[in-house]
Design a protein around this motif. Structure first.
Motif, short mmCIF file in Angstrom:
data_model
loop_
_atom_site.label_atom_id
_atom_site.label_comp_id
_atom_site.label_asym_id
_atom_site.label_seq_id
_atom_site.Cartn_x
_atom_site.Cartn_y
_atom_site.Cartn_z
N ILE A 1 23.93 -47.89 12.29
CA ILE A 1 24.85 -48.49 13.35
C ILE A 1 25.96 -49.43 12.75
N LYS A 2 27.16 -48.96 12.28
CA LYS A 2 28.12 -49.73 11.53
C LYS A 2 28.93 -50.62 12.48
N ARG A 3 29.24 -51.80 11.95
CA ARG A 3 30.08 -52.75 12.82
C ARG A 3 30.74 -53.80 11.61
N VAL A 4 31.75 -54.19 12.28
CA VAL A 4 32.70 -55.28 11.60
C VAL A 4 32.92 -56.21 12.54
N TYR A 5 32.63 -57.77 12.13
CA TYR A 5 33.11 -58.73 12.81
C TYR A 5 34.49 -59.35 12.23
N ILE A 6 35.33 -59.50 13.19
CA ILE A 6 36.49 -60.33 12.54
C ILE A 6 37.00 -61.35 13.33
N ASN A 7 37.16 -62.45 12.77
CA ASN A 7 37.19 -63.74 13.26
C ASN A 7 38.55 -64.42 12.80
N ASN A 8 38.99 -65.38 13.69
CA ASN A 8 40.33 -65.96 13.34
C ASN A 8 40.27 -67.51 13.54
N THR A 9 38.61 -67.86 13.80
CA THR A 9 38.49 -69.38 14.02
C THR A 9 37.75 -69.88 12.92
N PHE A 10 38.34 -71.09 12.81
CA PHE A 10 38.15 -71.88 11.46
C PHE A 10 37.52 -73.37 11.68
N GLY A 11 36.91 -74.20 10.94
CA GLY A 11 36.43 -75.28 11.16
C GLY A 11 35.04 -75.39 11.62
N SER A 12 34.46 -76.38 12.41
CA SER A 12 33.18 -76.58 12.43
C SER A 12 32.63 -75.76 13.36
N TYR A 13 31.37 -75.12 13.32
CA TYR A 13 30.37 -74.24 14.11
C TYR A 13 28.99 -74.58 14.03
N ASP A 14 28.34 -74.22 15.02
CA ASP A 14 26.96 -74.75 15.16
C ASP A 14 25.84 -73.71 14.50
N VAL A 15 25.12 -74.05 13.95
CA VAL A 15 23.86 -73.14 13.31
C VAL A 15 22.69 -73.70 13.81
N ALA A 16 21.51 -73.01 13.87
CA ALA A 16 20.15 -73.31 14.39
C ALA A 16 19.35 -72.36 13.46
N THR A 17 17.89 -72.83 13.71
CA THR A 17 16.70 -72.01 13.00
C THR A 17 15.92 -71.80 14.21
N ILE A 18 15.28 -70.53 14.04
CA ILE A 18 14.42 -69.97 15.01
C ILE A 18 13.09 -70.74 14.80
N LYS A 19 12.48 -71.02 15.99
CA LYS A 19 11.16 -71.87 16.05
C LYS A 19 10.16 -70.88 15.57
N SER A 20 9.99 -69.71 16.51
CA SER A 20 8.87 -68.74 16.16
C SER A 20 9.32 -67.51 16.42
N LYS A 21 8.66 -66.50 16.11
CA LYS A 21 9.21 -64.86 16.52
C LYS A 21 9.59 -65.01 17.76
N SER A 22 10.91 -64.33 17.96
CA SER A 22 11.50 -64.11 19.27
C SER A 22 12.23 -62.96 19.29
N GLY A 23 12.45 -62.62 20.56
CA GLY A 23 13.44 -61.42 20.89
C GLY A 23 14.69 -61.54 21.11
N LEU A 24 15.60 -60.84 20.97
CA LEU A 24 16.93 -60.99 21.29
C LEU A 24 17.47 -60.12 22.35
N ARG A 25 17.95 -60.79 23.46
CA ARG A 25 18.36 -60.20 24.66
C ARG A 25 19.72 -59.80 24.73
N VAL A 26 20.21 -58.72 25.77
CA VAL A 26 21.56 -58.41 25.76
C VAL A 26 22.31 -59.39 26.62
N ASP A 27 21.55 -59.91 27.62
CA ASP A 27 22.29 -60.99 28.54
C ASP A 27 21.53 -62.27 28.69
N ALA A 28 22.04 -63.36 29.14
CA ALA A 28 21.46 -64.79 29.04
C ALA A 28 20.46 -64.59 30.38
N ASP A 29 19.37 -63.85 30.12
CA ASP A 29 18.50 -63.58 31.35
C ASP A 29 17.14 -63.19 30.82
#
Length: 573
Positions: free
Chosen positions: A170-198
């Motif tokens: 599944i090929k994909r390309v991410y194009i962004n034009n935003t610069f400056g500061s951004y937030d990062v974090a670390t995963i606490k423990s093994k987790s799933g990734l969901r499609v929506d915030a639910d």
């Protein structure tokens, strides 16, 4: 014995509100409490253990990104796009139409010529389907009737950063034009990734997040964060599954081209001098003698004459020399008013544009004038993109030859936003807002330029054009309107002619505060005649608006129609 219980469950914040009543035995009540505790425990666990409690539905990455084969999902600023790129011979190619609409509209493409053009400040770059990059890969690609542009070509001319994931199925390309500061974090423990915030949303197949994996946070909700993973996937994870919140910095290494401009040391006070024959050039001395404070004269010398970019000319070296002796810059005007030409055919051809531009620059050198004023009117949605490209390309030659470039545009309105005044302003030296013809030949009766009309057009223009480049044009004419049997006609009169008409017809004038003009009417037979006057008082209101906005200057249409004393108001002192 009886018992009633009401329970309300809120799936958003996982809370239960319950009420009970009636006579029950103690052991029954204890049982009820135990059941409720179990329910609350399950809810608590579901909040903490994503993937254990919640939806078991799985979504494949193919379903999520909606691509297959050599299709490449386009994700712009972490938002999946409907358009799709393609992958060929190790290169990602992005749809040109999408690129122009979203990333950079300076990529100009001619379907007829199969030619891509890009106007830089001092040169124009061209590419066709035979051109390749340093690795021998084509810059352009055509597939299923659509034109695609290589991602590397886009990056060369556009301030973006790109992450490509083309090794997976599944090929994909991410194009962004935003610069400056951004937030990062670390995963606490093994987790799933969901499609929506639910918690009951489907999870993404093969997108498990490992403990201590770093992610980029691209969207924050109260309890869920949208993240971008190191493997190039996007999805939602609970906020309490993240730790070590920090910020990182992303800086652009792109060097933006600088489209330099010529700016006069004083406010521009321009007068258009309408000349229709070579002999009429001799009238320059007379119209100039009537002015004061004017520093630019624009004779109407050039008219497009065919669809190849040629034009008729009544230019005069003597005229230019005489104007220079009076400390006037000369910016001849070229128009597209001929019924025998097609603005679309002229401007949509790279060869025609080149021909027109080379002719204008050659004449500038031959006659020694200082600038060029472009007055192409009645543009449509179809020919506007070609017009903008023509102005960009003309600006290159003007910039290289130190020739002032100005362009006349109608007042901003919902039906003409395709003029893209901001794009014009980026490359030209001055944009002239034609602040008149509020009512015109063929319209209902009314003012040619009421004060609110002028003020609003200035305000609207300034949303696209910086004040240092905006010139507002004012009329030194008005119209006498005749209304008879519901039919409206009009005749244009200069300020001097209008004053004479009022006097000869004994018209009583009254000041209309709303339009900022003296107005009057009279009856002649079965006809009613109306006039909205332009005079020193109405002109002062217009000039006050120009000065209050601190615009680059004022332009007057047209010389010879005004009384001498009006220049005490117009001269921008």
């Amino acid at each position: 014995k009886y018992l009633y219980i009401f329970m309300v469950y809120n799936s958003e914040d996982f809370t239960i509100t319950y009420f009970y009543g009636g006579k029950v035995k103690k052991r029954v009540l204890i049982g009820i409490v135990v059941v409720l505790c179990i329910i609350l425990g399950i809810i608590f666990i579901s909040r903490e253990m994503d993937g254990i409690i919640g939806s078991k539905e799985k979504v494949t990455q193919e379903q999520l990104y909606q691509v297959e084969g050599d299709e490449v999902a386009l994700v712009y600023n972490y938002s999946l796009q409907k358009a799709k790129a393609i992958y060929k011979d190790g290169v990602v190619y992005v749809p040109l139409n999408w690129t122009r609409a979203i990333l950079n509209d300076k990529f100009y493409y001619s379907d007829d010529e199969k030619l891509l053009s890009y106007a830089l400040p001092t040169e124009i770059v061209y590419a066709n389907f035979e051109n390749v990059d340093n690795n021998g890969k084509p810059l352009l690609l055509e597939s299923d009737g659509k034109v695609y542009l290589s991602i590397e070509t886009i990056k060369a001319y556009t301030d973006v950063w790109v992450d490509s994931y083309t090794d997976s199925e599944i090929k994909r390309v991410y194009i962004n034009n935003t610069f400056g500061s951004y937030d990062v974090a670390t995963i606490k423990s093994k987790s799933g990734l969901r499609v929506d915030a639910d918690n009951w949303s489907a999870s993404i197949e093969n997108a498990e997040l490992k403990k201590d994996e770093n992610v980029t946070i691209v969207e924050q909700n109260e309890k869920w964060y949208k993240v971008f993973t190191q493997s190039g996937l996007m999805g939602y994870v609970k906020k309490n599954h993240l730790k070590n919140f920090t910020q990182a910095e992303r800086q652009s290494g792109f060097v933006k081209p600088e489209y330099t401009s010529i700016s006069m040391d004083e406010k521009v006070v321009l007068g258009w001098h309408q000349v229709t024959t070579a002999a009429a050039n001799s009238g320059m001395e007379k119209v100039v003698a009537n002015t004061s404070g004017m520093n630019v004269i624009s004779p109407t010398w050039f008219k497009l004459s065919d669809n190849k970019g040629n034009y008729t000319s009544i230019a005069s070296k003597d005229y230019v020399d005489a104007a220079h002796k009076k400390n006037l810059q000369v910016w001849p005007l070229i128009d597209n008013f001929s019924k025998d030409i097609s603005t679309l055919k002229i401007l949509s051809s790279s060869e025609n544009r080149k021909n027109l531009i080379s002719n204008l620059i050659a004449d500038a050198k031959k006659y020694g004038f200082d600038g060029i004023n472009i007055d192409f009117e009645s543009l449509t949605q179809d020919n506007a993109p070609h017009f903008i490209q023509f102005i960009r390309e003309l600006s290159v030659s003007c910039r290289n030859n130190k020739i002032v470039l100005s362009v006349d545009v109608p007042i901003p309105a919902s039906y003409n936003m395709y003029y893209e005044r901001d794009e014009l302003a980026e490359v030209v030296d001055y944009v002239i807002n034609m602040g008149y013809d509020e009512h015109y030949s063929g319209s209902d009766e009314g003012s040619s330029a009421s004060i609110d009309f002028v003020k609003n057009s200035i305000t609207d223009s300034l949303t696209e054009v910086p004040k240092e480049k905006l010139i507002n044009a004012v009329p030194v004419y008005t119209r006498v309107w005749t209304k008879e049997n519901d039919k409206v006609t009009s005749t244009a009169l200069g300020m001097v002619g209008a004053a004479t008409w009022v006097k000869e017809n004994n018209v009583n004038l009254t000041w209309d505060e709303e339009v900022g003009q003296y107005v009057g009417q009279t009856t002649v037979g079965n006809a009613t005649k109306y006039i909205w006057m332009e005079d020193e008082r109405s002109m002062k209101l217009k000039m006050d608006a120009v000065k209050e906005a601190d615009l680059a200057g004022v332009a007057v249409w047209k010389l010879g129609l005004e009384p001498k004393e009006i220049w005490d108001v117009i001269s921008y002192k």
